[in-house]
Design a protein around this motif. Structure first.
Motif, PDB file in Angstrom:
ATOM      1  N   PRO A  97      57.247  52.369  49.824  1.00  0.00           N
ATOM      2  CA  PRO A  97      58.399  52.482  50.907  1.00  0.00           C
ATOM      3  C   PRO A  97      59.678  51.556  50.535  1.00  0.00           C
ATOM      4  O   PRO A  97      59.344  50.588  49.840  1.00  0.00           O
ATOM      5  N   GLU A  98      60.823  51.835  51.032  1.00  0.00           N
ATOM      6  CA  GLU A  98      61.803  50.791  50.806  1.00  0.00           C
ATOM      7  C   GLU A  98      61.975  49.666  51.340  1.00  0.00           C
ATOM      8  O   GLU A  98      61.151  49.694  52.438  1.00  0.00           O
ATOM      9  N   GLY A  99      62.435  48.614  50.728  1.00  0.00           N
ATOM     10  CA  GLY A  99      62.202  47.314  51.262  1.00  0.00           C
ATOM     11  C   GLY A  99      61.196  46.384  51.078  1.00  0.00           C
ATOM     12  O   GLY A  99      60.828  45.361  51.610  1.00  0.00           O
ATOM     13  N   VAL A 100      60.182  46.990  50.411  1.00  0.00           N
ATOM     14  CA  VAL A 100      58.914  46.393  50.062  1.00  0.00           C
ATOM     15  C   VAL A 100      58.816  45.711  48.787  1.00  0.00           C
ATOM     16  O   VAL A 100      59.274  46.183  47.798  1.00  0.00           O
ATOM     17  N   PRO A 101      58.478  44.146  49.054  1.00  0.00           N
ATOM     18  CA  PRO A 101      58.174  43.739  47.668  1.00  0.00           C
ATOM     19  C   PRO A 101      57.132  44.125  46.950  1.00  0.00           C
ATOM     20  O   PRO A 101      56.007  44.333  47.588  1.00  0.00           O
ATOM     21  N   PRO A 128      65.405  41.500  52.044  1.00  0.00           N
ATOM     22  CA  PRO A 128      65.070  42.936  51.354  1.00  0.00           C
ATOM     23  C   PRO A 128      65.578  43.861  52.482  1.00  0.00           C
ATOM     24  O   PRO A 128      65.916  44.986  51.737  1.00  0.00           O
ATOM     25  N   ASP A 129      65.270  43.941  53.595  1.00  0.00           N
ATOM     26  CA  ASP A 129      65.622  45.152  54.679  1.00  0.00           C
ATOM     27  C   ASP A 129      67.633  45.386  54.304  1.00  0.00           C
ATOM     28  O   ASP A 129      67.995  46.345  54.354  1.00  0.00           O
ATOM     29  N   ASP A 171      58.232  40.573  39.662  1.00  0.00           N
ATOM     30  CA  ASP A 171      58.554  40.804  41.193  1.00  0.00           C
ATOM     31  C   ASP A 171      59.882  41.500  41.362  1.00  0.00           C
ATOM     32  O   ASP A 171      60.925  41.503  40.651  1.00  0.00           O
ATOM     33  N   ALA A 172      59.647  42.432  42.304  1.00  0.00           N
ATOM     34  CA  ALA A 172      60.974  43.380  42.657  1.00  0.00           C
ATOM     35  C   ALA A 172      60.860  43.773  44.109  1.00  0.00           C
ATOM     36  O   ALA A 172      59.842  43.458  44.798  1.00  0.00           O
ATOM     37  N   VAL A 173      61.964  44.176  44.542  1.00  0.00           N
ATOM     38  CA  VAL A 173      62.214  44.705  46.044  1.00  0.00           C
ATOM     39  C   VAL A 173      62.740  46.327  45.663  1.00  0.00           C
ATOM     40  O   VAL A 173      63.567  46.443  44.888  1.00  0.00           O
ATOM     41  N   VAL A 174      62.223  47.125  46.505  1.00  0.00           N
ATOM     42  CA  VAL A 174      62.438  48.456  46.351  1.00  0.00           C
ATOM     43  C   VAL A 174      63.808  48.788  47.233  1.00  0.00           C
ATOM     44  O   VAL A 174      63.592  48.761  48.282  1.00  0.00           O
ATOM     45  N   LEU A 175      64.820  49.203  46.391  1.00  0.00           N
ATOM     46  CA  LEU A 175      66.056  49.366  46.877  1.00  0.00           C
ATOM     47  C   LEU A 175      66.233  50.945  47.913  1.00  0.00           C
ATOM     48  O   LEU A 175      66.403  50.921  48.918  1.00  0.00           O
TER      49      LEU A 175
END
Length: 473
Positions: A441-445, A297-298, A410-414
């Motif tokens: 916040p970015e990078g958070v599932p 994610p990061d 489910d998703a990841v914030v880009l």
């Protein structure tokens, strides 16, 4: 993981919306069918050179064939490029039509070619076991795979084998690469190291691809192998040599990208700090991104934010006075498009310039007259190609998700939008990159809820499910 596919997707509607058609005017098609090699008499016969091609398995428009030799002093690369200028008459109906199109447009159910298929997938394509007219580059490199000398001449060539990226990767891992590309892994790794030394920036974001799935379609993340990167370095090297030739000769067409704005770099450093990624001051952007763990994610967040560093790409044509901006900052050097003339208009003209400069002859007048118009023409064509590609992905996303409104994913914030009112998210299954209301916040599932999947408008929207503290399972 069960892959989701959908039937009945009409990509023809996208052709209509963007006015792109595989059909050619009768005059242009007739010229293609009657085309002959206008430079046959002056060609060097290099059909003895065991060139090979590396392309996607279904491709028929093969622009490039290579032979790479390891020597005591470094490497010798021969890179054959389809000689399109030899079969497209300047000022003819086909020339006119290709200038209108600018490039080949690729849709999941078939391409809209720059040239009629009788040329692009037959008579001019570097298909195996066929003698073909080519612009043959010869590049000598030292032990670090840095170019020592280079030039290009017209030649008759023959490819002896056809490979795809997955096959080259597998052969590399098993130690069974074809002799013509046995040195490719070493060469590629040296060139990738050179790119970092130049300050090049490579983004490895998940690239969505619409692929056939039986009688339907699905979204995949396009796999990228080391072989993809090695092969790309061959084209990049050739493009850098071409740019050097044209700059030194004072005439040509180069691809440009200004240096990243300082505030964009500062913003990326803030993102790294927020994610807990250590970024020493003496480490370049390219080095940092290349060293990140793939697919985390990061890393997705950093790559997404780094797109802000690569804005403002363009073309610069010159004949006499050099333009102020000549470099492509993403590559870290001047660079020109010369390796895909079957699929991209500008390469035909740039290659003609390089052939003339290598031979010490005058650049053809039809090339000089075309140069001033090419930057705007190619910029417009690039923009249209990006829109067509995005529309195909959007339509597939909307079709796959239609009827599932209200479901959680489910998703990841880009990254957050500039307005800070929404964010861009990545949903792994189906492989969707879309807008989502809210800004965690970015990078958070996160858990997101689908609120719209409209096939007619090709629109997909999510919102964060604030009631759920954990991702969906």
């Amino acid at each position: 993981m069960t892959r989701i596919s959908a039937r009945g997707i009409d990509f023809g509607a996208i052709r209509t919306d963007f006015a792109v058609s595989a059909d050619f005017p009768a005059g242009a098609l007739a010229e293609a069918e009657a085309a002959v090699d206008r430079h046959a008499a002056g060609r060097v016969d290099r059909t003895d050179l065991p060139l090979v091609t590396i392309d996607p398995p279904t491709s028929m428009d093969l622009d490039q064939a290579l032979h790479l030799e390891r020597t005591e002093t470094g490497f010798v690369l021969h890179y054959a490029i389809a000689d399109v200028a030899a079969v497209v008459a300047p000022g003819g109906r086909l020339d006119e039509e290709t200038r209108r199109r600018g490039q080949t447009f690729y849709l999941p159910d078939g391409s809209v070619p720059l040239h009629p298929r009788v040329l692009s997938e037959a008579a001019a394509s570097l298909l195996p076991d066929q003698a073909r007219p080519a612009a043959l580059w010869r590049i000598e490199l030292d032990q670090r795979a840095e170019p020592v000398s280079f030039g290009v001449t017209r030649a008759l060539v023959r490819s002896v084998a056809r490979f795809d990226y997955a096959g080259v990767q597998a052969d590399s891992e098993s130690g069974s690469l074809h002799p013509s590309i046995a040195a490719l892994p070493e060469f590629g790794k040296l060139r990738l190291a050179s790119a970092l030394d130049r300050g090049a920036i490579e983004l490895k974001l998940p690239e969505q691809e619409v692929v056939a799935d039986g009688d339907g379609w699905r979204l995949d993340l396009q796999p990228r192998t080391e072989a993809d990167d090695w092969n790309a370095e061959v084209s990049l090297l050739t493009g850098m040599c071409a740019a050097r030739l044209m700059i030194d000769g004072g005439v040509g067409l180069v691809r440009t990208l200004p240096k990243p704005a300082s505030d964009a770099v500062r913003a990326l450093r803030r993102t790294a700090r927020a994610l807990g990624i250590e970024w020493p001051q003496d480490v370049s952007v390219g080095e940092l991104l290349a060293g990140l763990e793939p697919s985390t994610p990061d890393t997705l967040v950093m790559m997404s934010d780094a797109t802000a560093l690569l804005r403002g790409a363009g073309y610069a044509a010159f004949d006499g006075t050099l333009p102020e901006l000549l470099e492509h900052s993403g590559i870290g050097a001047p660079y020109a498009h010369v390796t895909a003339p079957l699929r991209r208009l500008s390469d035909r003209f740039s290659t003609e310039v390089c052939l003339a400069l290598t031979a010490g002859t005058a650049v053809p007048q039809w090339v000089r007259e075309a140069l001033p118009a090419l930057p705007d023409l190619m910029k417009g064509s690039d923009s249209l190609a990006a829109k067509v590609d995005r529309a195909c992905v959007d339509l597939t996303e909307a079709t796959l998700l239609s009827g599932r409104e209200g479901e959680r994913f489910d998703a990841v914030v880009l990254r957050a939008s500039e307005s800070k009112r929404d964010a861009e998210i990545f949903v792994p299954e189906p492989a969707v990159i879309a807008k989502c209301a809210g800004t965690p916040p970015e990078g958070v599932p996160v858990s997101v809820r689908l609120v719209q999947a409209d096939i007619d408008t090709r629109a997909v929207k999510f919102e964060f499910d604030l009631r759920a503290s954990e991702p969906a399972t």
